[in-house]
Enzyme design. Sequence first.
Site, PDB file in Angstrom:
ATOM      1  CE1 TYR A 168      -4.329  -1.443   0.412  1.00 33.54           C
ATOM      2  CE2 TYR A 168      -2.988  -3.194   1.360  1.00 33.54           C
ATOM      3  CZ  TYR A 168      -4.179  -2.757   0.819  1.00 33.54           C
ATOM      4  OH  TYR A 168      -5.221  -3.640   0.677  1.00 33.54           O
TER       5      TYR A 168
ATOM      6  CB  CYS B 227      -0.628   2.244  10.495  1.00 32.96           C
ATOM      7  SG  CYS B 227       0.194   1.483   9.089  1.00 32.96           S
TER       8      CYS B 227
ATOM      9  CG  LEU C 296       6.775   5.413  16.002  1.00 33.78           C
ATOM     10  CD1 LEU C 296       7.639   4.797  17.104  1.00 33.78           C
ATOM     11  CD2 LEU C 296       5.850   4.336  15.420  1.00 33.78           C
TER      12      LEU C 296
HETATM   13  P1  NAD Z   1       2.095  -4.197   2.836  1.00 31.97           P
HETATM   14  O1  NAD Z   1       1.993  -5.430   3.622  1.00 31.97           O
HETATM   15  O2  NAD Z   1       0.970  -3.773   1.958  1.00 31.97           O
HETATM   16  O3  NAD Z   1       3.397  -4.267   1.876  1.00 31.97           O
HETATM   17  C1  NAD Z   1       4.634  -4.731   2.300  1.00 31.97           C
HETATM   18  C2  NAD Z   1       5.231  -5.579   1.179  1.00 31.97           C
HETATM   19  O4  NAD Z   1       6.588  -5.863   1.498  1.00 31.97           O
HETATM   20  C3  NAD Z   1       4.542  -6.926   0.985  1.00 31.97           C
HETATM   21  O5  NAD Z   1       4.050  -7.014  -0.347  1.00 31.97           O
HETATM   22  C4  NAD Z   1       5.655  -7.961   1.243  1.00 31.97           C
HETATM   23  O6  NAD Z   1       5.554  -9.089   0.405  1.00 31.97           O
HETATM   24  C5  NAD Z   1       6.889  -7.148   0.933  1.00 31.97           C
HETATM   25  N1  NAD Z   1       8.142  -7.642   1.526  1.00 31.97           N
HETATM   26  C6  NAD Z   1       8.365  -8.131   2.773  1.00 31.97           C
HETATM   27  N2  NAD Z   1       9.667  -8.437   2.929  1.00 31.97           N
HETATM   28  C7  NAD Z   1      10.299  -8.125   1.762  1.00 31.97           C
HETATM   29  C8  NAD Z   1      11.642  -8.192   1.311  1.00 31.97           C
HETATM   30  N3  NAD Z   1      12.622  -8.633   2.103  1.00 31.97           N
HETATM   31  N4  NAD Z   1      11.926  -7.791   0.054  1.00 31.97           N
HETATM   32  C9  NAD Z   1      10.947  -7.342  -0.775  1.00 31.97           C
HETATM   33  N5  NAD Z   1       9.647  -7.236  -0.386  1.00 31.97           N
HETATM   34  C10 NAD Z   1       9.327  -7.613   0.865  1.00 31.97           C
HETATM   35  O7  NAD Z   1       2.455  -3.035   3.867  1.00 31.97           O
HETATM   36  P2  NAD Z   1       2.171  -1.469   3.707  1.00 31.97           P
HETATM   37  O8  NAD Z   1       0.785  -1.164   4.143  1.00 31.97           O
HETATM   38  O9  NAD Z   1       2.647  -1.011   2.380  1.00 31.97           O
HETATM   39  O10 NAD Z   1       3.130  -0.899   4.845  1.00 31.97           O
HETATM   40  C11 NAD Z   1       4.531  -0.923   4.704  1.00 31.97           C
HETATM   41  C12 NAD Z   1       5.144  -0.062   5.793  1.00 31.97           C
HETATM   42  O11 NAD Z   1       4.693   1.299   5.631  1.00 31.97           O
HETATM   43  C13 NAD Z   1       4.743  -0.448   7.226  1.00 31.97           C
HETATM   44  O12 NAD Z   1       5.838  -0.220   8.058  1.00 31.97           O
HETATM   45  C14 NAD Z   1       3.637   0.528   7.560  1.00 31.97           C
HETATM   46  O13 NAD Z   1       3.574   0.791   8.949  1.00 31.97           O
HETATM   47  C15 NAD Z   1       4.074   1.772   6.833  1.00 31.97           C
HETATM   48  N6  NAD Z   1       2.986   2.693   6.446  1.00 31.97           N
HETATM   49  C16 NAD Z   1       1.821   2.212   5.941  1.00 31.97           C
HETATM   50  C17 NAD Z   1       0.826   3.091   5.519  1.00 31.97           C
HETATM   51  C18 NAD Z   1      -0.481   2.591   4.949  1.00 31.97           C
HETATM   52  O14 NAD Z   1      -1.364   3.403   4.717  1.00 31.97           O
HETATM   53  N7  NAD Z   1      -0.651   1.308   4.679  1.00 31.97           N
HETATM   54  C19 NAD Z   1       1.053   4.465   5.582  1.00 31.97           C
HETATM   55  C20 NAD Z   1       2.276   4.929   6.089  1.00 31.97           C
HETATM   56  C21 NAD Z   1       3.236   4.022   6.511  1.00 31.97           C
HETATM   57  C1  UGA Z   2      -3.307   6.820   8.926  1.00 26.45           C
HETATM   58  C2  UGA Z   2      -2.793   8.262   8.939  1.00 26.45           C
HETATM   59  O1  UGA Z   2      -3.888   9.146   8.677  1.00 26.45           O
HETATM   60  C3  UGA Z   2      -1.699   8.476   7.892  1.00 26.45           C
HETATM   61  O2  UGA Z   2      -1.182   9.791   7.998  1.00 26.45           O
HETATM   62  C4  UGA Z   2      -0.581   7.456   8.126  1.00 26.45           C
HETATM   63  O3  UGA Z   2       0.410   7.587   7.143  1.00 26.45           O
HETATM   64  C5  UGA Z   2      -1.160   6.059   8.099  1.00 26.45           C
HETATM   65  O4  UGA Z   2      -2.207   5.943   9.090  1.00 26.45           O
HETATM   66  C6  UGA Z   2      -0.158   4.991   8.423  1.00 26.45           C
HETATM   67  O5  UGA Z   2       0.851   5.249   9.031  1.00 26.45           O
HETATM   68  O6  UGA Z   2      -0.498   3.864   8.063  1.00 26.45           O
HETATM   69  P1  UGA Z   2      -4.983   5.427   7.396  1.00 26.45           P
HETATM   70  O7  UGA Z   2      -4.932   4.450   8.523  1.00 26.45           O
HETATM   71  O8  UGA Z   2      -4.755   4.943   6.027  1.00 26.45           O
HETATM   72  O9  UGA Z   2      -3.914   6.593   7.649  1.00 26.45           O
HETATM   73  O10 UGA Z   2      -6.402   6.168   7.387  1.00 26.45           O
HETATM   74  P2  UGA Z   2      -7.050   7.298   8.327  1.00 26.45           P
HETATM   75  O11 UGA Z   2      -7.787   8.226   7.464  1.00 26.45           O
HETATM   76  O12 UGA Z   2      -6.085   7.872   9.270  1.00 26.45           O
HETATM   77  O13 UGA Z   2      -8.132   6.476   9.146  1.00 26.45           O
HETATM   78  C7  UGA Z   2      -7.761   5.544  10.146  1.00 26.45           C
HETATM   79  C8  UGA Z   2      -9.002   5.056  10.876  1.00 26.45           C
HETATM   80  O14 UGA Z   2      -9.562   6.093  11.682  1.00 26.45           O
HETATM   81  C9  UGA Z   2     -10.133   4.617   9.940  1.00 26.45           C
HETATM   82  O15 UGA Z   2     -10.752   3.468  10.464  1.00 26.45           O
HETATM   83  C10 UGA Z   2     -11.078   5.802   9.946  1.00 26.45           C
HETATM   84  O16 UGA Z   2     -12.399   5.472   9.636  1.00 26.45           O
HETATM   85  C11 UGA Z   2     -10.939   6.257  11.392  1.00 26.45           C
HETATM   86  N1  UGA Z   2     -11.313   7.685  11.601  1.00 26.45           N
HETATM   87  C12 UGA Z   2     -10.633   8.665  10.969  1.00 26.45           C
HETATM   88  C13 UGA Z   2     -12.339   7.998  12.473  1.00 26.45           C
HETATM   89  O17 UGA Z   2     -12.963   7.112  13.088  1.00 26.45           O
HETATM   90  N2  UGA Z   2     -12.648   9.326  12.676  1.00 26.45           N
HETATM   91  C14 UGA Z   2     -11.987  10.330  12.046  1.00 26.45           C
HETATM   92  O18 UGA Z   2     -12.319  11.518  12.280  1.00 26.45           O
HETATM   93  C15 UGA Z   2     -10.949   9.988  11.171  1.00 26.45           C
END
Ligand code: NAD
Ligand code: UGA
Length: 451
Positions: free
Chosen positions: A11, A272, A217
């Site tokens: 993602y 997250c 964080l």
């Molecule tokens: P995800 O699970 O969707 O993607 C991670 C990918 O990494 C997987 O496809 C997995 O197969 C791959 N992977 C694992 N080990 C690997 C390796 N050694 N080499 C190559 N690929 C490898 O996870 P995500 O949601 O993209 O989150 C990734 C990181 O970003 C996490 O630390 C998360 O906390 C952070 N983050 C996520 C979001 C979000 O909205 N999902 C937003 C900000 C930060």
């Molecule tokens: C959140 C942060 O907003 C991002 O900035 C961050 O990068 C990300 O986590 C991450 O580190 O993964 P995300 O979890 O994708 O993003 O979506 P949000 O819009 O933050 O919503 C999180 C949860 O809170 C959802 O279940 C949403 O419905 C809920 N929410 C959000 C509420 O219940 N009330 C609100 O007012 C806002």
Amino acid sequence: MVKICCLGAGYVGGPTMAVIALKCPDIQVVVVDITKSRIDAWNSDTLPIYEPGLDEVVKQCRGKNLFFSNDIEKHVSEADIIFVSVNTPTKTRGLGAGKAADLTYWESAARMIADVAKSDKIVVEKSTVPVKTAEAIEKILTHNSNGINFQILSNPEFLAEGTAIQDLFNPDRVLIGGRETPEGQKAVQTLKAVYAHWVPEDQILTTNLWSAELSKLAANAFLAQRISSVNAMSALCEATGANVSEVSYAVGKDSRIGPKFLNASVGFGGSCFQKDILNLVYICECNGLPEVANYWKQVIKINDYQKSRFVNRVVSSMFNTVANKKIAVLGFAFKKDTGDTRETPAIDVCKGLLGDKAKISIYDPQVTEDQIQRDPTTTKQVSVTWDAYEATKDAHGICIMTEWDEFKTLDYKKIYDSMQKPAFVFDGRNVVDSEKLREIGFIVYSIGKPL
Ligand code: NAD
Ligand code: UGA
């Protein structure tokens, strides 16, 4: 041509790299992953994640300067800048189980980079990691380096799912942390130059490594805390006759507080918030700060309380039992405009209702039956439909779990006519017009609102 390789096509890795490729035609971007099916999907017409605007961005650059590949070692060895965007879930066993971040994927990525690198590299932490992770990664890389210079940068990602492309196009800020040495600062400037293709320079913040790691964080903890604060107020609203929408509007009008992220709900979900707060709690505990740890733990406790409060309300208002009653669950994703169901509150609510022997029928416009049935909590009592009207037919009650726009405009008269009576609606997102629904005949419970 500068070459970027990103480990992890999830993602974050997928959308982030697609936008970098779009905005930087002079840079070659290759996204690699250990999961072959994920890479195949990125190379197909059906991308592995649903995100508004993503298809168009990928279509514009794929095959030009954006590539998806399983040939990890080749692309890592050729890259100048390596983003590591692998998953960092909560540890499930051993020291720190249930709280600490599991850095297994990160560590194996770092060891692989050290193994295959033949030239100097900038290694960028894109994943969310505990503060001081860069120090550990630096040790792994330098102790296995054979004279190659690695610079580690922290560049946490702040995008939210459902709005990822807009967030990447117009970020509130880009944060880059690096070592305060001349080599460290040079690496910071190299990464800054990538973002400067489209992000105004004053929005690219540079800090030391630990500030960048901790800011990520802290930002998630502050955001989740706002939701738990408004959700705590919603319980008090229900007890007193106040209306949580009016309260949060009045509170958010204070420019020091601001209006965003104050929507009361059934609870926050997503991969997250909970994971990152637990991680923060663990770091506080390890640093001898139990009071700080307990403060942040409370954000999760209120979130759990909100979910169980919702289930209790459904059961108690339906005459204290939902056994063998059909309950329609509208929405299963953790928020609208995504198909992601990781840590979705819908799972906990379904678990609670199944505990009381309800029969559940789920409809979500972006979540497949396969994805729902893969969850270990689902049983024969759960069915999945591709239509809100089918899900609600013959149901005793409806639980709205995701704020999909289409739930605002359903034909509720038609739904009411097809349901058992009395027909209940439990709006976990405050998306429906409760007055209109009451006029139709529904008994409506909204979060934090008078009956
Ligand atoms: P995800 O699970 O969707 O993607 C991670 C990918 O990494 C997987 O496809 C997995 O197969 C791959 N992977 C694992 N080990 C690997 C390796 N050694 N080499 C190559 N690929 C490898 O996870 P995500 O949601 O993209 O989150 C990734 C990181 O970003 C996490 O630390 C998360 O906390 C952070 N983050 C996520 C979001 C979000 O909205 N999902 C937003 C900000 C930060
Ligand atoms: C959140 C942060 O907003 C991002 O900035 C961050 O990068 C990300 O986590 C991450 O580190 O993964 P995300 O979890 O994708 O993003 O979506 P949000 O819009 O933050 O919503 C999180 C949860 O809170 C959802 O279940 C949403 O419905 C809920 N929410 C959000 C509420 O219940 N009330 C609100 O007012 C806002």
